[in-house]
Scaffold this motif. Structure first.
Motif, PDB file in Angstrom:
ATOM      1  N   ALA A 134      -7.319   5.782  -8.581  1.00 34.77           N
ATOM      2  CA  ALA A 134      -5.896   6.065  -8.392  1.00 34.77           C
ATOM      3  C   ALA A 134      -5.716   7.551  -8.112  1.00 34.77           C
ATOM      4  N   PRO A 135      -4.818   7.911  -7.198  1.00 33.35           N
ATOM      5  CA  PRO A 135      -4.608   9.336  -6.902  1.00 33.35           C
ATOM      6  C   PRO A 135      -4.022  10.055  -8.110  1.00 33.35           C
ATOM      7  N   GLY A 136      -4.381  11.320  -8.257  1.00 37.34           N
ATOM      8  CA  GLY A 136      -3.842  12.100  -9.357  1.00 37.34           C
ATOM      9  C   GLY A 136      -2.368  12.407  -9.143  1.00 37.34           C
ATOM     10  N   PHE A 137      -1.707  12.768 -10.221  1.00 38.89           N
ATOM     11  CA  PHE A 137      -0.296  13.152 -10.119  1.00 38.89           C
ATOM     12  C   PHE A 137       0.015  14.129 -11.241  1.00 38.89           C
ATOM     13  N   ALA A 138       1.169  14.760 -11.150  1.00 35.38           N
ATOM     14  CA  ALA A 138       1.630  15.688 -12.175  1.00 35.38           C
ATOM     15  C   ALA A 138       2.671  14.998 -13.042  1.00 35.38           C
ATOM     16  N   ALA A 139       2.674  15.314 -14.335  1.00 36.88           N
ATOM     17  CA  ALA A 139       3.629  14.697 -15.252  1.00 36.88           C
ATOM     18  C   ALA A 139       5.052  14.963 -14.775  1.00 36.88           C
ATOM     19  N   GLY A 140       5.806  13.892 -14.584  1.00 37.79           N
ATOM     20  CA  GLY A 140       7.181  13.987 -14.101  1.00 37.79           C
ATOM     21  C   GLY A 140       7.371  13.442 -12.703  1.00 37.79           C
ATOM     22  N   GLN A 141       6.285  13.186 -11.971  1.00 36.87           N
ATOM     23  CA  GLN A 141       6.414  12.725 -10.592  1.00 36.87           C
ATOM     24  C   GLN A 141       6.727  11.219 -10.522  1.00 36.87           C
ATOM     25  N   TYR A 142       7.091  10.787  -9.316  1.00 36.43           N
ATOM     26  CA  TYR A 142       7.459   9.390  -9.081  1.00 36.43           C
ATOM     27  C   TYR A 142       6.662   8.820  -7.923  1.00 36.43           C
ATOM     28  N   VAL A 143       6.735   7.520  -7.772  1.00 39.56           N
ATOM     29  CA  VAL A 143       6.188   6.838  -6.593  1.00 39.56           C
ATOM     30  C   VAL A 143       7.303   6.010  -5.966  1.00 39.56           C
ATOM     31  N   SER A 144       7.163   5.719  -4.697  1.00 44.85           N
ATOM     32  CA  SER A 144       8.039   4.759  -4.042  1.00 44.85           C
ATOM     33  C   SER A 144       7.385   3.387  -4.081  1.00 44.85           C
ATOM     34  N   VAL A 145       8.202   2.373  -4.272  1.00 49.16           N
ATOM     35  CA  VAL A 145       7.727   0.990  -4.267  1.00 49.16           C
ATOM     36  C   VAL A 145       8.495   0.243  -3.187  1.00 49.16           C
ATOM     37  N   GLN A 146       7.766  -0.408  -2.296  1.00 55.67           N
ATOM     38  CA  GLN A 146       8.394  -1.165  -1.200  1.00 55.67           C
ATOM     39  C   GLN A 146       8.175  -2.655  -1.443  1.00 55.67           C
ATOM     40  N   VAL A 147       9.269  -3.407  -1.408  1.00 56.76           N
ATOM     41  CA  VAL A 147       9.179  -4.847  -1.656  1.00 56.76           C
ATOM     42  C   VAL A 147       9.799  -5.606  -0.486  1.00 56.76           C
ATOM     43  N   GLY A 148       9.243  -6.791  -0.216  1.00 50.47           N
ATOM     44  CA  GLY A 148       9.811  -7.688   0.780  1.00 50.47           C
ATOM     45  C   GLY A 148      10.883  -8.554   0.142  1.00 50.47           C
ATOM     46  N   LEU A 149      12.068  -8.588   0.736  1.00 51.06           N
ATOM     47  CA  LEU A 149      13.199  -9.333   0.192  1.00 51.06           C
ATOM     48  C   LEU A 149      13.442 -10.606   1.002  1.00 51.06           C
ATOM     49  N   PRO A 150      14.207 -11.552   0.461  1.00 49.51           N
ATOM     50  CA  PRO A 150      14.397 -12.838   1.139  1.00 49.51           C
ATOM     51  C   PRO A 150      14.970 -12.736   2.549  1.00 49.51           C
ATOM     52  N   ASP A 151      15.750 -11.686   2.836  1.00 50.52           N
ATOM     53  CA  ASP A 151      16.339 -11.571   4.173  1.00 50.52           C
ATOM     54  C   ASP A 151      15.406 -10.886   5.172  1.00 50.52           C
ATOM     55  N   GLY A 152      14.179 -10.592   4.748  1.00 48.48           N
ATOM     56  CA  GLY A 152      13.209  -9.976   5.645  1.00 48.48           C
ATOM     57  C   GLY A 152      13.135  -8.465   5.543  1.00 48.48           C
ATOM     58  N   ALA A 153      14.075  -7.859   4.830  1.00 47.31           N
ATOM     59  CA  ALA A 153      14.060  -6.407   4.669  1.00 47.31           C
ATOM     60  C   ALA A 153      12.896  -5.989   3.777  1.00 47.31           C
ATOM     61  N   ARG A 154      12.416  -4.782   3.994  1.00 46.22           N
ATOM     62  CA  ARG A 154      11.384  -4.194   3.136  1.00 46.22           C
ATOM     63  C   ARG A 154      11.985  -2.926   2.537  1.00 46.22           C
ATOM     64  N   GLN A 155      12.726  -3.106   1.445  1.00 46.99           N
ATOM     65  CA  GLN A 155      13.453  -2.002   0.836  1.00 46.99           C
ATOM     66  C   GLN A 155      12.552  -1.181  -0.088  1.00 46.99           C
ATOM     67  N   ILE A 156      12.908   0.103  -0.204  1.00 44.97           N
ATOM     68  CA  ILE A 156      12.105   1.063  -0.952  1.00 44.97           C
ATOM     69  C   ILE A 156      12.955   1.690  -2.050  1.00 44.97           C
ATOM     70  N   ARG A 157      12.362   1.822  -3.227  1.00 45.32           N
ATOM     71  CA  ARG A 157      13.006   2.557  -4.312  1.00 45.32           C
ATOM     72  C   ARG A 157      11.961   3.449  -4.985  1.00 45.32           C
ATOM     73  N   GLN A 158      12.436   4.538  -5.592  1.00 45.25           N
ATOM     74  CA  GLN A 158      11.542   5.446  -6.299  1.00 45.25           C
ATOM     75  C   GLN A 158      11.602   5.155  -7.803  1.00 45.25           C
ATOM     76  N   TYR A 159      10.424   5.184  -8.440  1.00 45.31           N
ATOM     77  CA  TYR A 159      10.327   4.992  -9.889  1.00 45.31           C
ATOM     78  C   TYR A 159       9.377   6.041 -10.464  1.00 45.31           C
ATOM     79  N   SER A 160       9.834   6.708 -11.517  1.00 42.05           N
ATOM     80  CA  SER A 160       8.979   7.708 -12.163  1.00 42.05           C
ATOM     81  C   SER A 160       7.774   7.037 -12.810  1.00 42.05           C
ATOM     82  N   LEU A 161       6.658   7.709 -12.747  1.00 40.63           N
ATOM     83  CA  LEU A 161       5.479   7.253 -13.480  1.00 40.63           C
ATOM     84  C   LEU A 161       5.711   7.575 -14.954  1.00 40.63           C
TER      85      LEU A 161
END
Length: 398
Positions: free
Chosen positions: A183-210
């Motif tokens: 897994a890539p390193g990170f600094a305490a406090g950083q976030y990642v983006s998560v992309q999910v496929g939704l029922p309408d075909g969209a691939r929406q992205i949200r950020q979540y802190s580690l």
């Protein structure tokens, strides 16, 4: 550096542009998404667009950047630029997309301001745009290089190895690279983006802190499910999807880690203040401080609706107790237990050690109130750092 001629033009037209920048931003997004619907479907947060938050953030950042340039023509607002660049990098924004934005933004400016957009005015604001855009491009390309990824190619498949129901509305997902690579390193406090496929075909992205420490063998994100009238629509579509549809063994597309709210090194006293799900980056920082044996005072403060709504509450306390000089104080609007505060966070009787570095995360009104209390206690503004979930309306208007 803004040219002298353009600086004069921007200074003269800034009041008119500033007054219309909200309308300009709204028309810009209308034009952009009409020409490129895939950007709304797969890149821009549909919830923020639906609520008008992204429009406010864009308008505020342009106005703030232009105001800074005419007031300080030889410098850049690097704090704002870094904050935006980290968010863009986590989304995989590329150089070519700035050309697309420029085309539709300036079409919107011309349409809203009409005859006021003379060739000189257009040239001056074009210079403002490219000073900002090129600064962001340079920072983003540096961020990509630091993560050893090609520009924009920030995504990797990650496997959900466990999920823990922290509260009725918060779930922690344990993640590991699907290909078994480190897994890539990170600094305490950083976030990642998560992309999910939704029922309408969209691939929406949200950020979540580690929510784990950088040295943790697993990566964790803690996701709060968004309720309300639009919970099944844009405002809560990703969080609800993660809660309802993502199980152990499933694969998620996760970005490299980014974010400029990071725990600084050194032995200075630390204060971590959070509200609601804003505890997640604070938990990463707290765990790191505990693991590294931070020797100075660490003050941990959190506010929530109730103890039952306080995600990672046990970890919040347990990690504080591992510190050589740690203190935890919690406030709850309901069902406060003995020793906890009732209502909103109040720092009146909270001791703040000299030289404290403060880190804040939570709703904007919460952070404004806590920041004001810290300033009143003598903490310098330069030592108060914050993270906003969603568009940064505070920084853009500061």
């Amino acid at each position: 550096m803004l040219s002298e001629k353009s600086a004069e033009t921007v200074r003269a037209t800034l009041p008119a542009v500033g007054a219309a920048v909200g309308d300009i931003a709204e028309l810009f997004y209308t034009k952009l998404f009409a020409a490129h619907p895939e950007l709304l479907r797969d890149l821009f947060n549909r919830g923020n667009q639906n609520a008008g938050l992204q429009k406010q953030a864009l308008a505020g950042s342009i106005a703030a950047f232009a105001t800074h340039l005419v007031a300080h023509p030889d410098t850049r607002p690097d704090v704002m630029l870094n904050r935006i660049a980290h968010k863009h990098a986590s989304l995989g924004v590329t150089r070519g997309q700035y050309e697309v934005v420029h085309r539709h933004l300036f079409a919107a400016i011309a349409e809203i301001l009409g005859e006021a957009v003379t060739p000189d005015v257009a040239a001056a604001w074009d210079e403002v745009y490219w000073l900002m855009a090129n600064a962001l491009i340079a920072i983003e390309e540096r961020l990509y290089a630091e993560q050893q990824v090609l520009a924009g190619d920030v995504w990797r498949p990650w496997t959900v190895t466990a999920r823990v129901e922290e509260t009725a509305d918060c779930t922690t997902f344990h993640l590991a690279p699907a290909d078994g690579s480190p897994a890539p390193g990170f600094a305490a406090g950083q976030y990642v983006s998560v992309q999910v496929g939704l029922p309408d075909g969209a691939r929406q992205i949200r950020q979540y802190s580690l929510s784990c420490a950088p040295g943790s063998p697993v990566r964790t994100i803690t996701v709060k499910r968004i309720h309300g009238p639009a919970a099944a629509g844009p405002d809560g579509e990703v969080s609800n999807h993660l809660h309802a549809a993502v199980a152990v063994g499933d694969t998620l597309r996760v970005s490299a880690p980014y974010g400029d709210l990071v725990l600084r090194g050194g032995a200075a006293p630390v204060l971590l203040a959070s509200a609601g799900i804003g505890c997640t980056p604070m938990l990463s920082m707290l765990e790191h401080l505990a693991e590294t044996g931070h020797p100075s005072p660490v003050t941990v403060l959190h506010a929530d609706r109730s103890p039952a709504d306080h995600a990672l509450r046990a970890d919040h306390r347990a990690l504080t107790y591992k510190l050589a000089d740690g203190t935890a104080r919690f406030w709850y609007e309901a069902d406060a237990e003995p020793g906890d505060g009732e209502g909103l966070m109040d720092l009146a009787d909270v001791a703040v050690a000299p030289g404290t570095r403060a880190y804040l995360c939570g709703p904007l009104p919460f952070m404004r109130a806590v920041r004001a209390q810290l300033l009143a206690k003598g903490v310098p503004a330069a030592d108060i750092h914050y993270e906003v979930f969603g568009p940064d309306l505070w920084l853009a208007s500061a």
